[in-house]
Write an enzyme that holds these catalytic residues in place. Structure first.
Site, PDB file in Angstrom:
ATOM      1  N   PRO A 154       1.577  -1.091  -8.759  1.00  0.00           N
ATOM      2  CA  PRO A 154       1.458  -0.383  -7.142  1.00  0.00           C
ATOM      3  C   PRO A 154       2.807   0.132  -6.922  1.00  0.00           C
ATOM      4  CG  PRO A 154       1.089  -2.991  -6.996  1.00  0.00           C
ATOM      5  CD  PRO A 154       1.252  -2.438  -8.567  1.00  0.00           C
ATOM      6  N   CYS A 159       2.215  -9.097  -4.281  1.00  0.00           N
ATOM      7  CA  CYS A 159       2.830  -7.507  -3.934  1.00  0.00           C
ATOM      8  C   CYS A 159       4.338  -8.302  -3.833  1.00  0.00           C
ATOM      9  CB  CYS A 159       2.667  -6.998  -2.898  1.00  0.00           C
ATOM     10  SG  CYS A 159       3.707  -5.510  -2.606  1.00  0.00           S
TER      11      CYS A 159
END
Length: 132
Positions: free
Chosen positions: A23, A95
């Site tokens: 991502p 993340c």
């Protein structure tokens, strides 16, 4: 079919993916992921979304259903994951970007093992897809 875990999940659901597009903040829209898949990527992650907004706002959910979300509350994480699980192979929690650190999400939950454990255990119990 029971929910696959670990190596079996990687081998069967993700088909042994080796070419992965991670991502990227503000860069992981659907068009980019589709282009990446055409160029040989076997697994593409989405951008991160705020779970609380995803759960409460139907327009936000509709516009961003194909994105990753962030949460630091076990109940909210599971609520949003239940809404998204039919559209993905797995739900990813981590993340490592600074935006996640500022919001206390993703990889930065590793500083709070009890909270991280509660999120993962509840998600594992309630979801039909694995949590990564």
């Amino acid at each position: 079919m029971p929910k696959l875990q670990g190596f079996e999940f990687w081998r069967h659901t993700l088909r042994g993916a080796c070419h992965v597009v991670a991502p990227m903040v503000d860069q992981s829209e659907l068009a980019w992921r589709l282009l990446s898949r055409r160029q040989g990527a076997q697994l593409c992650y989405t951008a991160m979304l705020y779970a609380q907004v995803f759960v409460c706002d139907a327009n936000y959910r509709k516009e961003n259903l194909y994105c990753e979300f962030c949460a630091n509350d076990p109940e909210v994480f599971v609520q949003v994951a239940l809404l998204a699980q039919d559209y993905c192979d797995a739900i990813d929690l981590g993340c490592p970007q600074m935006i996640a650190k500022r919001g206390h999400y993703g990889a930065f939950l590793q500083d709070e093992w009890n909270l991280l454990q509660r999120i993962i255990l509840l998600a594992h119990e309630k979801l039909s897809v694995p949590v990564t």
